[in-house]
Design a protein around this motif. Structure first.
Motif, PDB file in Angstrom:
ATOM      1  N   ASP A   1      49.576  47.205  48.007  1.00  0.00           N
ATOM      2  CA  ASP A   1      49.432  45.757  48.184  1.00  0.00           C
ATOM      3  C   ASP A   1      50.620  45.082  47.501  1.00  0.00           C
ATOM      4  O   ASP A   1      51.066  45.530  46.450  1.00  0.00           O
ATOM      5  CB  ASP A   1      48.121  45.316  47.504  1.00  0.00           C
ATOM      6  N   ILE A   2      51.143  44.011  48.109  1.00  0.00           N
ATOM      7  CA  ILE A   2      52.184  43.226  47.430  1.00  0.00           C
ATOM      8  C   ILE A   2      51.609  41.835  47.179  1.00  0.00           C
ATOM      9  O   ILE A   2      51.327  41.101  48.117  1.00  0.00           O
ATOM     10  CB  ILE A   2      53.475  43.127  48.274  1.00  0.00           C
ATOM     11  N   PRO A   3      51.419  41.472  45.911  1.00  0.00           N
ATOM     12  CA  PRO A   3      50.646  40.266  45.606  1.00  0.00           C
ATOM     13  C   PRO A   3      51.462  38.980  45.521  1.00  0.00           C
ATOM     14  O   PRO A   3      51.062  38.052  44.837  1.00  0.00           O
ATOM     15  CB  PRO A   3      50.032  40.608  44.244  1.00  0.00           C
ATOM     16  N   PHE A   4      52.619  38.894  46.170  1.00  0.00           N
ATOM     17  CA  PHE A   4      53.407  37.652  46.118  1.00  0.00           C
ATOM     18  C   PHE A   4      54.170  37.482  47.422  1.00  0.00           C
ATOM     19  O   PHE A   4      54.254  38.404  48.229  1.00  0.00           O
ATOM     20  CB  PHE A   4      54.378  37.669  44.932  1.00  0.00           C
TER      21      PHE A   4
ATOM     22  N   TYR B   1      43.594  48.137  39.665  1.00  0.00           N
ATOM     23  CA  TYR B   1      44.171  46.983  40.364  1.00  0.00           C
ATOM     24  C   TYR B   1      43.112  46.271  41.207  1.00  0.00           C
ATOM     25  O   TYR B   1      42.929  45.060  41.105  1.00  0.00           O
ATOM     26  CB  TYR B   1      45.334  47.459  41.242  1.00  0.00           C
ATOM     27  N   TYR B   2      42.407  47.053  42.023  1.00  0.00           N
ATOM     28  CA  TYR B   2      41.476  46.408  42.961  1.00  0.00           C
ATOM     29  C   TYR B   2      40.195  45.947  42.266  1.00  0.00           C
ATOM     30  O   TYR B   2      39.588  44.973  42.685  1.00  0.00           O
ATOM     31  CB  TYR B   2      41.183  47.337  44.149  1.00  0.00           C
ATOM     32  N   THR B   3      39.775  46.641  41.196  1.00  0.00           N
ATOM     33  CA  THR B   3      38.533  46.234  40.535  1.00  0.00           C
ATOM     34  C   THR B   3      38.775  45.071  39.579  1.00  0.00           C
ATOM     35  O   THR B   3      38.167  44.017  39.702  1.00  0.00           O
ATOM     36  CB  THR B   3      37.944  47.412  39.724  1.00  0.00           C
ATOM     37  N   PHE B   4      39.686  45.275  38.637  1.00  0.00           N
ATOM     38  CA  PHE B   4      39.794  44.273  37.569  1.00  0.00           C
ATOM     39  C   PHE B   4      40.691  43.105  37.960  1.00  0.00           C
ATOM     40  O   PHE B   4      40.369  41.961  37.678  1.00  0.00           O
ATOM     41  CB  PHE B   4      40.264  44.936  36.269  1.00  0.00           C
ATOM     42  N   TYR B   5      41.805  43.382  38.625  1.00  0.00           N
ATOM     43  CA  TYR B   5      42.683  42.268  38.999  1.00  0.00           C
ATOM     44  C   TYR B   5      42.167  41.555  40.248  1.00  0.00           C
ATOM     45  O   TYR B   5      41.879  40.360  40.228  1.00  0.00           O
ATOM     46  CB  TYR B   5      44.127  42.747  39.199  1.00  0.00           C
ATOM     47  N   LYS B   6      42.012  42.299  41.348  1.00  0.00           N
ATOM     48  CA  LYS B   6      41.678  41.650  42.620  1.00  0.00           C
ATOM     49  C   LYS B   6      40.260  41.075  42.608  1.00  0.00           C
ATOM     50  O   LYS B   6      40.035  39.951  43.025  1.00  0.00           O
ATOM     51  CB  LYS B   6      41.805  42.650  43.774  1.00  0.00           C
ATOM     52  N   LYS B   7      39.288  41.891  42.160  1.00  0.00           N
ATOM     53  CA  LYS B   7      37.900  41.460  42.280  1.00  0.00           C
ATOM     54  C   LYS B   7      37.486  40.552  41.127  1.00  0.00           C
ATOM     55  O   LYS B   7      36.887  39.510  41.331  1.00  0.00           O
ATOM     56  CB  LYS B   7      36.991  42.696  42.321  1.00  0.00           C
ATOM     57  N   GLU B   8      37.845  40.956  39.910  1.00  0.00           N
ATOM     58  CA  GLU B   8      37.311  40.227  38.753  1.00  0.00           C
ATOM     59  C   GLU B   8      38.351  39.332  38.092  1.00  0.00           C
ATOM     60  O   GLU B   8      38.015  38.558  37.201  1.00  0.00           O
ATOM     61  CB  GLU B   8      36.731  41.220  37.741  1.00  0.00           C
ATOM     62  N   ASN B   9      39.597  39.445  38.510  1.00  0.00           N
ATOM     63  CA  ASN B   9      40.668  38.604  37.991  1.00  0.00           C
ATOM     64  C   ASN B   9      40.723  38.594  36.463  1.00  0.00           C
ATOM     65  O   ASN B   9      40.740  37.554  35.819  1.00  0.00           O
ATOM     66  CB  ASN B   9      40.506  37.170  38.517  1.00  0.00           C
ATOM     67  N   ARG B  10      40.732  39.803  35.895  1.00  0.00           N
ATOM     68  CA  ARG B  10      40.802  39.914  34.436  1.00  0.00           C
ATOM     69  C   ARG B  10      41.453  41.237  34.061  1.00  0.00           C
ATOM     70  O   ARG B  10      41.712  42.081  34.926  1.00  0.00           O
ATOM     71  CB  ARG B  10      39.401  39.820  33.824  1.00  0.00           C
TER      72      ARG B  10
END
Ligand code: ZN
Length: 604
Positions: free
Chosen positions: A246-249, A432-441
């Motif tokens: 994934d590229i987040p920008f 990446y997908y759990t804490f950043y993408k889903k929970e934003n932390r």
């Protein structure tokens, strides 16, 4: 990066209700309007002029603050010291009272007025990726050191107008552009994570990955084959993106700030010291720079988004301490090595040599007996980015040395336990997908370990003992998982050992370093002492080296030293030095799983 916790709708209603009853007067509910104008009319003064127009005021006073550090560089920089000549007025030009509340806080008594203007200067003195710099050739803005925020109002949007010095035509930044030389950030976390370079800049040929443009813009980029260099950089970036998927920008910019050392990762950019030359046209010269750029780039995943919970939201006033830089920095260093291999730019054999050297460097440092890598992370604020290097004995380790080695061992262990169905890449993706993408932390230490153990399908107690204690890792076992052997047998070296490393400084032979626990160390010889004579003859580097080659262990020598005016004759019994090569080789008869793991790890 938005880093507010997610509110439940009930909680949101509650907030609306509260702010409704106070008629929008509460500090939290009022919306400040912040517009900055940064100019640089006299670049030779090395000083920026900053104007902040701040509207939407409703309180009696506001605390304006400048951070004490820049996320990504874990040292206190005290930017407030460089803020000079602060003047504050209302929109009619009447002065507004303020005083200094503490070292990085200015309390502004706005009582009644709706808008104020702050004028201040920012003095600069060295070109470095974490500091502001302005001279007659370019300007670099390290945003945590230039833009003030209002206490507890990090989430306020901000507009920045840049007025480049005359003739300067180009700006490099990751900030969202509204119009020429005007930028917008949704909040101060984003502004603080977006350095700005201004000048007559050059650009290398850009490329896209998954449709996302990647730029390299900088000051004095130098003379080399730019197409070939960027073609290789693209391969490294593609290898990095392939890990997460994934590229987040919307775009990414490498900002080359000119000569020097170091780089700092940001949300969609990195500031890097860079001077291109013909040496970049040779593979040897190019690989070092590519792994450096790959490191900063991989950080936009690991450190910025996959992040220890302490590293965002940040404590801009005090710095944010964490035990987890061995992951944020060390594992990123593991990846910058592997990305070169996965991009097919570095040979497998070179990768093995690089890890051999990393293990040897760590294992031969006295710090490996004293400091766990988690502690090195926590103490980096006082020890420095690479450990406490000025001490008599360096009892610290660097997470840049041990971290990548731990990354490799963890990767091998997971591959072994899962029959190569999973790897460290799966850990990174889950985080990446759990804490950043889903929970934003960010993740906690326990959560990191849990994700590793779930991925491996079992306990990793032994591996984590290498992180939290100074226990020597079982390199042989872990490298075996990947069909490799490592030579951990100490071998006695030929010749004799005194342990002194010296160089001629101002016509005298000066001790630069002494091997820990060597014969010279035991006799009290230390760094910076001057060696006057050896066995009665005037000291020289040649003579010192000859002893190593021509004498034998247990031979007696006499060394005459000068230390702060005091003369001493030191008798010494020479010793024998043993060394471990840590040479890594492929097993001659690997089993099926070992073969599969090695092939898949090296992408052969
Ligand atoms: Zn780093």
């Amino acid at each position: 990066m938005k880093m507010q916790p997610k509110f439940s709708s009930f909680f949101l209603l509650f907030i609306l209700f509260i702010s409704g009853t106070t008629n929008g007067q509460s500090n939290k509910a009022s919306r400040l309007e912040m517009v900055y104008t940064v100019s640089m009319e006299q670049p030779e003064s090395n000083t920026f002029q900053v104007v902040l127009n701040c509207g939407g005021l409703s309180e009696n006073y506001y605390d304006f603050k400048i951070p004490v550090w820049m996320p990504g560089y874990y040292q206190i920089l005290n930017y407030a010291n460089d803020i000079k000549n602060l003047k504050i007025s209302d929109l009619k030009g009447n002065p507004v009272k303020w005083d200094k509340a503490n070292h990085n806080t200015w309390r502004v008594y706005s009582g009644g007025v709706k808008a104020i203007e702050l004028n201040y200067e920012v003095k600069t003195n060295r070109s470095f990726v974490a500091t502001n710099y302005l001279n007659s050739e370019r300007a670099f803005i390290a945003p945590t050191g230039l833009f003030m925020h209002v206490a507890d109002q990090i989430n306020v949007p901000v507009t920045v107008h840049i007025k480049p010095y005359r003739g300067w035509n180009r700006i490099a930044t990751g900030l969202e552009k509204i119009k020429e030389f005007t930028y917008h950030a949704n909040d101060f976390d984003i502004l603080y994570d977006s350095p700005i370079l201004i000048g007559k800049l050059e650009e290398l040929p850009f490329f896209t990955v998954k449709g996302v443009p990647h730029y390299f813009i900088g000051y004095q980029l130098g003379d080399f084959n730019k197409e070939a260099f960027m073609a290789d950089l693209k391969k490294v970036i593609e290898a990095a993106v392939a890990v997460i998927g994934d590229i987040p920008f919307k775009d990414y910019t490498f900002i080359g700030i000119g000569p020097g050392g170091g780089g700092i990762e940001h949300l969609n950019s990195s500031a890097v010291a860079f001077t291109g030359s013909k040496s970049l046209d040779k593979p040897g010269g190019r690989m070092g720079i590519l792994s450096f750029l790959g490191h900063e780039y991989f950080h936009h995943y690991n450190a910025k988004r996959i992040r220890p919970i302490e590293l965002g939201p940040f404590d801009y006033d005090n710095g944010s301490r964490t035990n987890m830089l061995w992951v944020a920095e060390g594992v990123t260093t593991y990846y910058d090595e592997m990305l070169l291999r996965w991009a097919k730019l570095e040979s497998s054999e070179q990768i093995l040599v690089n890890f051999q050297q990393a293990i040897k460097k760590y294992e031969t440092s006295p710090g490996s007996l004293f400091q766990a890598v988690s502690q090195a992370s926590y103490d980096t604020w006082s020890d420095g980015p690479f450990g406490r290097i000025g001490d008599e004995v360096n009892k610290t380790v660097s997470y840049y040395d041990k971290g990548p080695v731990m990354g490799m061992l963890l990767d091998f262990k997971i591959r072994h336990e899962t029959k190569n169905k999973k790897s460290l890449n799966d850990v990174m993706r889950t985080l990446y997908y759990t804490f950043y993408k889903k929970e934003n932390r960010g993740y906690t230490e326990d959560e990191f370990r849990k994700v590793c153990e779930q991925t491996a399908g079992g306990s990793l107690a032994e591996f984590f003992s290498y992180i939290y204690t100074v226990k020597t890792p079982d390199y042989v076992k872990y490298l075996n998982y990947a069909g490799l052997t490592i030579d951990v047998k100490p071998r006695v070296m030929e010749g004799a050992w005194h342990g002194i490393h010296a160089a001629v400084v101002n016509d005298s032979l000066r001790v630069r370093d002494v091997d820990w626990n060597s014969p010279a160390w035991i006799e009290g010889i230390r760094r910076n002492q001057v060696i006057a004579s050896i066995n009665g003859q005037p000291a020289s580097k040649t003579l010192l080296d000859q002893i190593t080659k021509q004498n034998h262990p247990n031979d007696r020598i006499k060394i005459e030293t000068f230390d702060r005016g005091k003369k001493a004759i030191i008798p010494m019994l020479l010793g024998k030095k043993s060394e471990t090569s840590f040479e890594i080789k492929r097993l001659s008869r690997p089993n099926e799983l070992q073969k599969i793991i090695l092939k898949s790890w090296l992408k052969e």
